[in-house]
Design an enzyme around this catalytic site. Sequence first.
Site, PDB file in Angstrom:
ATOM      1  N   GLU A 123       0.929  -1.138   0.063  1.00 16.40           N
ATOM      2  CA  GLU A 123      -0.148   0.038  -0.008  1.00 16.40           C
ATOM      3  C   GLU A 123       0.845   1.248   0.069  1.00 16.40           C
ATOM      4  O   GLU A 123       0.652   2.266  -0.785  1.00 16.40           O
ATOM      5  CB  GLU A 123      -0.763  -0.116   1.311  1.00 16.40           C
TER       6      GLU A 123
ATOM      7  N   SER B 171      -5.570   3.049   8.436  1.00 14.83           N
ATOM      8  CA  SER B 171      -4.187   2.756   8.587  1.00 14.83           C
ATOM      9  C   SER B 171      -3.260   4.170   7.995  1.00 14.83           C
ATOM     10  O   SER B 171      -4.133   4.943   7.222  1.00 14.83           O
ATOM     11  CB  SER B 171      -3.550   1.577   7.987  1.00 14.83           C
ATOM     12  N   THR B 172      -2.208   4.095   7.955  1.00 12.44           N
ATOM     13  CA  THR B 172      -1.398   5.453   7.493  1.00 12.44           C
ATOM     14  C   THR B 172      -0.336   4.831   6.834  1.00 12.44           C
ATOM     15  O   THR B 172       0.434   4.244   7.630  1.00 12.44           O
ATOM     16  CB  THR B 172      -1.375   6.866   8.394  1.00 12.44           C
ATOM     17  N   GLN B 173       0.299   5.593   5.867  1.00 12.13           N
ATOM     18  CA  GLN B 173       1.625   5.038   5.227  1.00 12.13           C
ATOM     19  C   GLN B 173       2.568   5.994   4.881  1.00 12.13           C
ATOM     20  O   GLN B 173       1.977   7.258   4.619  1.00 12.13           O
ATOM     21  CB  GLN B 173       1.447   4.357   3.948  1.00 12.13           C
TER      22      GLN B 173
ATOM     23  N   GLY C 263      -8.588   5.757   6.842  1.00 13.63           N
ATOM     24  CA  GLY C 263      -9.347   5.678   7.863  1.00 13.63           C
ATOM     25  C   GLY C 263      -8.893   4.833   9.056  1.00 13.63           C
ATOM     26  O   GLY C 263      -9.037   4.863  10.181  1.00 13.63           O
TER      27      GLY C 263
HETATM   28  N1  LIG Z   1     -13.831  15.424   5.045  1.00 11.94           N
HETATM   29  C1  LIG Z   1     -13.871  14.423   4.193  1.00 11.94           C
HETATM   30  N2  LIG Z   1     -13.486  13.060   4.668  1.00 11.94           N
HETATM   31  C2  LIG Z   1     -13.435  12.129   3.794  1.00 11.94           C
HETATM   32  C3  LIG Z   1     -13.749  12.202   2.444  1.00 11.94           C
HETATM   33  N3  LIG Z   1     -13.505  11.173   2.103  1.00 11.94           N
HETATM   34  C4  LIG Z   1     -13.322  10.210   2.902  1.00 11.94           C
HETATM   35  N4  LIG Z   1     -13.122  10.745   3.914  1.00 11.94           N
HETATM   36  C5  LIG Z   1     -12.625  10.454   5.411  1.00 11.94           C
HETATM   37  O1  LIG Z   1     -11.175  10.448   5.368  1.00 11.94           O
HETATM   38  C6  LIG Z   1     -10.681   9.180   6.052  1.00 11.94           C
HETATM   39  C7  LIG Z   1      -9.770   8.560   5.084  1.00 11.94           C
HETATM   40  O2  LIG Z   1     -10.350   8.333   3.917  1.00 11.94           O
HETATM   41  P1  LIG Z   1      -9.850   7.196   2.766  1.00 11.94           P
HETATM   42  O3  LIG Z   1      -8.659   7.940   2.272  1.00 11.94           O
HETATM   43  O4  LIG Z   1     -11.041   7.037   1.740  1.00 11.94           O
HETATM   44  O5  LIG Z   1      -9.707   6.068   3.782  1.00 11.94           O
HETATM   45  P2  LIG Z   1      -9.794   4.434   3.490  1.00 11.94           P
HETATM   46  O6  LIG Z   1      -9.132   4.427   2.078  1.00 11.94           O
HETATM   47  O7  LIG Z   1     -11.483   4.147   3.251  1.00 11.94           O
HETATM   48  O8  LIG Z   1      -9.085   3.716   4.555  1.00 11.94           O
HETATM   49  P3  LIG Z   1      -7.939   2.775   4.330  1.00 11.94           P
HETATM   50  O9  LIG Z   1      -8.251   1.432   4.227  1.00 11.94           O
HETATM   51  O10 LIG Z   1      -7.355   3.101   6.077  1.00 11.94           O
HETATM   52  O11 LIG Z   1      -6.905   3.290   3.617  1.00 11.94           O
HETATM   53  C8  LIG Z   1     -11.814   8.642   6.333  1.00 11.94           C
HETATM   54  O12 LIG Z   1     -12.263   8.774   7.608  1.00 11.94           O
HETATM   55  C9  LIG Z   1     -12.953   8.857   5.441  1.00 11.94           C
HETATM   56  O13 LIG Z   1     -14.205   9.021   6.369  1.00 11.94           O
HETATM   57  C10 LIG Z   1     -14.256  13.499   1.999  1.00 11.94           C
HETATM   58  O14 LIG Z   1     -14.649  13.726   0.887  1.00 11.94           O
HETATM   59  N5  LIG Z   1     -14.188  14.484   2.833  1.00 11.94           N
HETATM   60 CA   LIG Z   2      -6.995   4.037   1.583  1.00 13.07          CA
END
Ligand SMILES: Nc1nc2c(ncn2[C@@H]2O[C@H](COP(=O)(O)OP(=O)(O)OP(=O)(O)O)[C@@H](O)[C@H]2O)c(=O)[nH]1
Ligand SMILES: [Ca+2]
Length: 498
Positions: free
Chosen positions: A175, A206-208, A204
Amino acid sequence: QSAQFLCMKEKNPWHRPVTIIITVIGVIAIVALVTVAVLQNWPLSQKYKYGIVLDAGSSHTALYIYEWPAEKDNNTGRVEQTHSCTVKGPGISSYASAPQKAGESLTECMQEAVHRVPKKRHHETPLYLGATAGMRLLNVQNSSASNKVFQAVDEALREFPFAFQGARILSGQEEGAFGWVTVNYLDDRLRQGLETNGALDLGGASTQISFVSSNYDGSESPSNSVNFRLYGNDYNLYTHSFLCYGKDQALRMTLAQQTRSGPTSILDPCFHDGYSETKEYSKLYDSPCVSDRKPQEAPSTYIHTGKGNFHQCQEIVKSVFNFTHCQYSQCSFNGIFQPHLQGPFGAFSAYYFVMNFLKLTNTSIPLEQVKEKLAHYCATPWTQIQKQYPNVKHKYLAEYCFSGTYILTLLTEGYNFTSESYPNIKFIKEIKGSDAGWTLGYMLNLTNMIPAEAPDSPPLPHAGYISIVTVIAVLLFVLFILSMRPFWPQCSKEPQII
Ligand SMILES: Nc1nc2c(ncn2[C@@H]2O[C@H](COP(=O)(O)OP(=O)(O)OP(=O)(O)O)[C@@H](O)[C@H]2O)c(=O)[nH]1
Ligand SMILES: [Ca+2]
């Protein structure tokens, strides 16, 4: 008697059959030569090929369609995102108790893809699904449930006319590394062998963090090392994925920190003054990131109220990082090795969503000033915030103070960015129209679209080649005509007496 120039009387030599034939053949030869040269080098077909990647994240699933010219040139950095679709509802890991619905949730975006990709390309278009931290956590918590979700997703995706290549969980290294590949590919840094950008991805769950550091050769903490040979250059990448340090799981950890004794209410400095909501303990602790900290005796709910204090919030956030042990020369946190930060960084996904909302994407603003602005935002009462942003999703709006504080704390305390190195970070959503994230890098890797060695490029560009062929052809023709001089009609220099 009159003196005349004999040749004046002769027929115009250009009208002689031999000359006409030679000229016609010559012109045909030149036209044929140039045409062949043009056709031979014309990109054989300007049609496009496609690839589809589903990013099954912890919070939601997104579908990306990529496109590139069908013939040659695939390895010259020309793969682009043409479309993306956000799947309605939560991430697939949230369907543990109803796996079938995980498959069904993908249908709408998949149907969109069927319409977007030209029909005759369907069967040869690879389709991948990669799941990240949400499924990693579900796999830890309940592996049979995670298998069922994958089975349902597999079955649903097989129904579509694409070349489905399977659904799987990406490792944290993959990732991080593919996010780095995406950012540098889109910036055209890999093909040109330029200094690379580091990649910071905040999800949401994990972080890289991934970057090339000149004093890291992979020997210290080899599990953080990924080697690539791309376009003839070797890259020794440092990468680490922190499970549970995505922003949703980090919020759980700070709430767990504040509910250790099982109180009926908490006054949270990371939420605005005036914010108050009743929440369930069982939901808060339903994650492997916090499940072992569940208070022994707790009521079923707690009242989550806010007091909006950035500095106190930062103290609680700091407490979810462990700085006590480090068996390496240097660490970020939780005993994880991290070499010295180096070069510019692109920070995407939640880094961007949050900093963009807070109007803090400009990293030339001094870090101290950024903190002051955030402190001011956090101190704004909840009623005022709600009035100011009536169209922003309630859950997102309530969490921006926490999220901003978490991001600054993770970057500075966690990864050791300082006031000096903070301006090296760029908060980005996309590069040249393609979203920053691991999906593009993942597809480029699986389709072998980035060659290990630099492609042999023709010494001349197409237009230059055509011009040279044309000029040489014309020159040869003129030489040929000149070489025919002995056969040209001769004019006598002296006037002849007839
Ligand atoms: N404010 C805001 N938050 C968002 C938006 N889209 C996603 N998020 C939030 O940002 C965080 C990270 O979102 P993503 O990068 O999509 O995370 P993910 O890919 O589902 O999670 P991982 O499996 O950990 O990578 C989550 O808490 C989401 O609820 C957006 O358009 N606006
Ligand atoms: Ca992601």
